[in-house]
Scaffold this motif. Structure first.
Motif, PDB file in Angstrom:
ATOM      1  N   LEU A 218       0.815  -1.210   0.000  1.00 53.51           N
ATOM      2  CA  LEU A 218       0.000   0.000   0.000  1.00 53.51           C
ATOM      3  C   LEU A 218       0.854   1.269   0.000  1.00 53.51           C
ATOM      4  O   LEU A 218       0.338   2.369  -0.185  1.00 53.51           O
ATOM      5  CB  LEU A 218      -0.935   0.002   1.218  1.00 53.51           C
ATOM      6  CG  LEU A 218      -1.912  -1.175   1.299  1.00 53.51           C
ATOM      7  CD1 LEU A 218      -2.860  -1.000   2.474  1.00 53.51           C
ATOM      8  CD2 LEU A 218      -2.700  -1.324   0.000  1.00 53.51           C
ATOM      9  N   ASP A 219       2.141   1.134   0.224  1.00 50.02           N
ATOM     10  CA  ASP A 219       3.065   2.260   0.158  1.00 50.02           C
ATOM     11  C   ASP A 219       4.401   1.749  -0.394  1.00 50.02           C
ATOM     12  O   ASP A 219       5.421   1.724   0.298  1.00 50.02           O
ATOM     13  CB  ASP A 219       3.248   2.872   1.553  1.00 50.02           C
ATOM     14  CG  ASP A 219       4.019   4.186   1.520  1.00 50.02           C
ATOM     15  OD1 ASP A 219       4.199   4.734   0.416  1.00 50.02           O
ATOM     16  OD2 ASP A 219       4.446   4.655   2.585  1.00 50.02           O
ATOM     17  N   PRO A 220       4.397   1.329  -1.654  1.00 55.45           N
ATOM     18  CA  PRO A 220       5.577   0.642  -2.210  1.00 55.45           C
ATOM     19  C   PRO A 220       6.837   1.503  -2.252  1.00 55.45           C
ATOM     20  O   PRO A 220       7.941   0.959  -2.256  1.00 55.45           O
ATOM     21  CB  PRO A 220       5.115   0.245  -3.622  1.00 55.45           C
ATOM     22  CG  PRO A 220       3.987   1.174  -3.938  1.00 55.45           C
ATOM     23  CD  PRO A 220       3.310   1.461  -2.637  1.00 55.45           C
ATOM     24  N   ASN A 221       6.684   2.824  -2.285  1.00 53.98           N
ATOM     25  CA  ASN A 221       7.858   3.697  -2.370  1.00 53.98           C
ATOM     26  C   ASN A 221       8.168   4.388  -1.049  1.00 53.98           C
ATOM     27  O   ASN A 221       9.024   5.273  -1.002  1.00 53.98           O
ATOM     28  CB  ASN A 221       7.638   4.757  -3.460  1.00 53.98           C
ATOM     29  CG  ASN A 221       7.429   4.136  -4.834  1.00 53.98           C
ATOM     30  OD1 ASN A 221       8.154   3.227  -5.216  1.00 53.98           O
ATOM     31  ND2 ASN A 221       6.434   4.609  -5.561  1.00 53.98           N
ATOM     32  N   GLY A 222       7.488   4.003   0.020  1.00 52.19           N
ATOM     33  CA  GLY A 222       7.693   4.647   1.305  1.00 52.19           C
ATOM     34  C   GLY A 222       9.047   4.302   1.916  1.00 52.19           C
ATOM     35  O   GLY A 222       9.463   3.146   1.910  1.00 52.19           O
ATOM     36  N   ASN A 223       9.738   5.309   2.439  1.00 51.87           N
ATOM     37  CA  ASN A 223      11.022   5.097   3.103  1.00 51.87           C
ATOM     38  C   ASN A 223      11.370   6.328   3.918  1.00 51.87           C
ATOM     39  O   ASN A 223      10.711   7.362   3.830  1.00 51.87           O
ATOM     40  CB  ASN A 223      12.130   4.790   2.087  1.00 51.87           C
ATOM     41  CG  ASN A 223      12.461   5.978   1.215  1.00 51.87           C
ATOM     42  OD1 ASN A 223      13.138   6.909   1.621  1.00 51.87           O
ATOM     43  ND2 ASN A 223      11.959   5.958  -0.027  1.00 51.87           N
ATOM     44  N   ILE A 224      12.409   6.201   4.716  1.00 50.05           N
ATOM     45  CA  ILE A 224      13.004   7.353   5.395  1.00 50.05           C
ATOM     46  C   ILE A 224      14.372   7.593   4.775  1.00 50.05           C
ATOM     47  O   ILE A 224      15.198   6.676   4.719  1.00 50.05           O
ATOM     48  CB  ILE A 224      13.107   7.120   6.910  1.00 50.05           C
ATOM     49  CG1 ILE A 224      11.711   7.158   7.538  1.00 50.05           C
ATOM     50  CG2 ILE A 224      14.010   8.162   7.554  1.00 50.05           C
ATOM     51  CD1 ILE A 224      11.702   7.000   9.040  1.00 50.05           C
ATOM     52  N   THR A 225      14.577   8.790   4.277  1.00 49.63           N
ATOM     53  CA  THR A 225      15.839   9.142   3.625  1.00 49.63           C
ATOM     54  C   THR A 225      16.633  10.093   4.510  1.00 49.63           C
ATOM     55  O   THR A 225      16.096  11.107   4.976  1.00 49.63           O
ATOM     56  CB  THR A 225      15.587   9.803   2.257  1.00 49.63           C
ATOM     57  OG1 THR A 225      14.933   8.859   1.395  1.00 49.63           O
ATOM     58  CG2 THR A 225      16.894  10.237   1.610  1.00 49.63           C
ATOM     59  N   ILE A 226      17.885   9.762   4.751  1.00 49.37           N
ATOM     60  CA  ILE A 226      18.798  10.614   5.529  1.00 49.37           C
ATOM     61  C   ILE A 226      19.740  11.298   4.549  1.00 49.37           C
ATOM     62  O   ILE A 226      20.499  10.636   3.835  1.00 49.37           O
ATOM     63  CB  ILE A 226      19.585   9.777   6.549  1.00 49.37           C
ATOM     64  CG1 ILE A 226      18.624   9.029   7.490  1.00 49.37           C
ATOM     65  CG2 ILE A 226      20.533  10.653   7.351  1.00 49.37           C
ATOM     66  CD1 ILE A 226      19.253   7.862   8.212  1.00 49.37           C
ATOM     67  N   LYS A 227      19.669  12.621   4.502  1.00 45.93           N
ATOM     68  CA  LYS A 227      20.508  13.395   3.571  1.00 45.93           C
ATOM     69  C   LYS A 227      21.599  14.112   4.363  1.00 45.93           C
ATOM     70  O   LYS A 227      21.321  14.850   5.310  1.00 45.93           O
ATOM     71  CB  LYS A 227      19.653  14.401   2.797  1.00 45.93           C
ATOM     72  CG  LYS A 227      20.420  15.191   1.745  1.00 45.93           C
ATOM     73  CD  LYS A 227      19.517  16.164   1.016  1.00 45.93           C
ATOM     74  CE  LYS A 227      18.559  15.434   0.107  1.00 45.93           C
ATOM     75  NZ  LYS A 227      19.259  14.843  -1.051  1.00 45.93           N
ATOM     76  N   TRP A 228      22.839  13.893   3.966  1.00 46.34           N
ATOM     77  CA  TRP A 228      24.004  14.455   4.654  1.00 46.34           C
ATOM     78  C   TRP A 228      24.660  15.449   3.707  1.00 46.34           C
ATOM     79  O   TRP A 228      25.279  15.074   2.714  1.00 46.34           O
ATOM     80  CB  TRP A 228      24.970  13.324   5.012  1.00 46.34           C
ATOM     81  CG  TRP A 228      26.078  13.631   5.960  1.00 46.34           C
ATOM     82  CD1 TRP A 228      27.079  14.549   5.780  1.00 46.34           C
ATOM     83  CD2 TRP A 228      26.327  13.009   7.224  1.00 46.34           C
ATOM     84  NE1 TRP A 228      27.932  14.539   6.840  1.00 46.34           N
ATOM     85  CE2 TRP A 228      27.505  13.597   7.763  1.00 46.34           C
ATOM     86  CE3 TRP A 228      25.696  12.015   7.963  1.00 46.34           C
ATOM     87  CZ2 TRP A 228      28.052  13.220   8.981  1.00 46.34           C
ATOM     88  CZ3 TRP A 228      26.232  11.635   9.184  1.00 46.34           C
ATOM     89  CH2 TRP A 228      27.390  12.232   9.688  1.00 46.34           C
ATOM     90  N   ASP A 229      24.496  16.760   3.999  1.00 52.07           N
ATOM     91  CA  ASP A 229      25.018  17.825   3.134  1.00 52.07           C
ATOM     92  C   ASP A 229      26.208  18.503   3.790  1.00 52.07           C
ATOM     93  O   ASP A 229      26.082  19.087   4.881  1.00 52.07           O
ATOM     94  CB  ASP A 229      23.936  18.885   2.875  1.00 52.07           C
ATOM     95  CG  ASP A 229      22.791  18.367   2.023  1.00 52.07           C
ATOM     96  OD1 ASP A 229      23.071  17.768   0.978  1.00 52.07           O
ATOM     97  OD2 ASP A 229      21.624  18.563   2.422  1.00 52.07           O
ATOM     98  N   ILE A 230      27.377  18.451   3.138  1.00 53.34           N
ATOM     99  CA  ILE A 230      28.548  19.200   3.606  1.00 53.34           C
ATOM    100  C   ILE A 230      28.409  20.636   3.108  1.00 53.34           C
ATOM    101  O   ILE A 230      28.392  20.895   1.900  1.00 53.34           O
ATOM    102  CB  ILE A 230      29.852  18.559   3.110  1.00 53.34           C
ATOM    103  CG1 ILE A 230      30.008  17.148   3.704  1.00 53.34           C
ATOM    104  CG2 ILE A 230      31.052  19.435   3.465  1.00 53.34           C
ATOM    105  CD1 ILE A 230      31.266  16.427   3.274  1.00 53.34           C
ATOM    106  N   MET A 231      28.326  21.590   4.062  1.00 53.89           N
ATOM    107  CA  MET A 231      28.066  22.981   3.713  1.00 53.89           C
ATOM    108  C   MET A 231      29.338  23.820   3.631  1.00 53.89           C
ATOM    109  O   MET A 231      29.388  24.811   2.890  1.00 53.89           O
ATOM    110  CB  MET A 231      27.110  23.603   4.745  1.00 53.89           C
ATOM    111  CG  MET A 231      25.837  22.792   4.963  1.00 53.89           C
ATOM    112  SD  MET A 231      24.881  22.527   3.455  1.00 53.89           S
ATOM    113  CE  MET A 231      24.387  24.196   3.082  1.00 53.89           C
ATOM    114  N   SER A 232      30.373  23.432   4.398  1.00 51.33           N
ATOM    115  CA  SER A 232      31.625  24.197   4.351  1.00 51.33           C
ATOM    116  C   SER A 232      32.765  23.342   4.878  1.00 51.33           C
ATOM    117  O   SER A 232      32.547  22.376   5.613  1.00 51.33           O
ATOM    118  CB  SER A 232      31.501  25.489   5.186  1.00 51.33           C
ATOM    119  OG  SER A 232      31.261  25.189   6.550  1.00 51.33           O
TER     120      SER A 232
END
Length: 455
Positions: free
Chosen positions: A40-54
């Protein structure tokens, strides 16, 4: 006479095979160890995004954001816990919007002491009310994340960290490994970090776009089997056309342990408040009311009324857990008539269509400040609503259990349904009910006795 005996025998085995097939289908539709994929939610997930800013002299400053892309599964108090293992000998000099649960051994540092020196740090969100100089955007909600459908604006959480003893260029930085996510308990499995195209950010005036120096993503998926050994909810059924109330299956979420006191709470017991208080409110394990099903939550579907062109259903959610107030709760229900849902009372509603052209799944949740809190077990531990459906003459029927749901989720967990042959039947549909194996066996024995007596 021999032909009669052969006919009875064949009939018995055919019906027995049909009963076994129904039992298998019921077992498959209930909680199984294979439910890591959610249809019922085939694309459901938790995504962790790690952005280096400086970059810094010995490392970098990064913003880590946790996005809940699950349509109906949210993270409630006490919130998420994120962990990983450093690839080299990195340390965390400072943090904003979050903190590690342990500092670790920083004895080799003099003067400026790092925030955390552990090889495998564990990070939690800060609480509401944190001083502004320690906050960043999307932080400080106690780790609570809403589901994407209920409120996408509160479905993300961020924190900032300054990492030392790390690489200072895109070529020398090493991504962390062995990511873990608890929400708040087990259930999520995280894949390896993957370097992706750097994130882009639009300024407040929307006239300039900046981007991260480097970005990697981690994807975490949920499995109900990993989250708990037993189901957490069950379904009961009733209708206006049949006096039978089909309860939750016995031992649906476990059985009462009569040999061990404290496995459940008798609501009629004296001093119940002291019993519940002694169990500890900080304990995540459910403290349930003593019932035949032993489930923390029960959903009851009642076919209430039948009109000429419409029919009405009442849905009641009852909390049997003394250890939990369910905030931002939600229901997902599957029924073929949801494509003709006309009106819903006192609940929010959104159609879920994971597969184009099939509109048979609905998500329901409480109205804010009215019934979005399902209180702990007791007189106030229930919420209810009614649904009005318009009949589709080509499919509508009250026969063979058609009026009852195919599947129900509570807070993203699949609930145990009663077996199909136990559903309330129309009074004139008794001929359609399955003949029990016992009655068939009795008939067979009687026939054999008659045949041998005749001979």
């Amino acid at each position: 006479m021999a032909n009669l005996f052969l006919f009875i025998t064949r009939s018995f085995f055919k019906l027995s095979s049909f009963s076994c097939l129904l039992l298998f289908l019921f077992s498959f539709s209930s909680f199984t160890s294979t439910e890591a994929y959610d249809p019922l939610d085939p694309n459901g997930n938790i995504t962790i995004k790690w952005d280096i800013m400086s970059w810094t002299p010995d490392g970098y400053v990064a913003v880590v954001t946790i996005y809940n892309f699950q349509q109906y599964r949210h993270i409630q108090a006490p919130g998420w816990t994120l962990g990983w293992k450093w690839a080299k000998k990195e340390v965390i000099w400072s943090m904003m919007g979050g903190q590690t649960t342990e500092q670790g051994d920083c004895s080799k540092f003099k003067g400026n002491i790092p925030h955390c020196c552990k090889k495998d740090p564990t990070v939690v969100d800060l609480l509401p009310g944190t001083p502004y100089n320690q906050q960043i955007a999307n932080c400080c909600k106690g780790g609570v994340l809403n589901s994407w459908v209920q409120d996408p604006t509160t479905a993300a959480s961020s924190f900032q960290l300054s990492v030392g003893q790390a690489g200072t260029t895109n070529k020398t930085v090493r991504v962390p490994k062995n990511f873990t996510l608890k929400a708040p308990g087990p259930g999520y499995t995280c894949g390896p970090a993957k370097i992706v195209k750097p994130s882009r950010f639009v300024t407040a005036d929307k006239r300039r776009v900046t981007q991260a120096l480097m970005t990697w993503n981690v994807t975490c998926t949920y499995s109900q089997f990993l989250a708990q050994k037993t189901p957490s909810c069950c379904v009961s059924l009733s209708s206006f056309y049949n006096e039978t109330i089909v309860p939750c299956p016995q031992c649906a979420c476990g059985c009462q342990n009569t040999s061990q006191s404290g496995s459940c709470v008798d609501p009629k017991a004296p001093h119940i408040a002291s019993v519940v208080s002694a169990a500890g409110k900080n304990n995540l394990a459910p403290l349930v009311q003593c019932t035949s099903h032993m489930c923390p939550v029960r959903i009851h579907w009642h076919v209430k009324l039948n009109y000429k062109e419409y029919w009405r259903v009442k849905v009641t959610i009852t909390n049997f857990n003394y250890n939990m107030n369910y905030t931002q709760w939600n229901l997902v229900m599957q029924h073929p008539n949801f494509d003709n849902l006309t009106q819903i009372f006192s609940f929010n509603y959104k159609a879920l269509t994971p597969y184009t052209g099939i509109n048979d799944t609905a998500m329901l949740w409480g109205v804010k400040f009215y019934n979005d809190l399902l209180s702990q077990a007791g007189p106030l531990g229930n919420v209810q609503s009614e649904l009005l459906f318009r009949k589709d003459k080509s499919t509508f029927t009250f026969e063979k259990g058609w009026a009852f749901p195919r599947r129900i989720y509570f807070n993203g967990d699949n609930c145990v349904m009663p077996p199909p042959d136990a559903y309330p039947w129309l009074p004139n549909a008794s001929s359609h009910q399955l003949i029990s194996t016992l009655s068939l066996l009795t008939t067979l024995v009687a026939a054999m006795a008659f045949l041998f007596g005749y001979t």
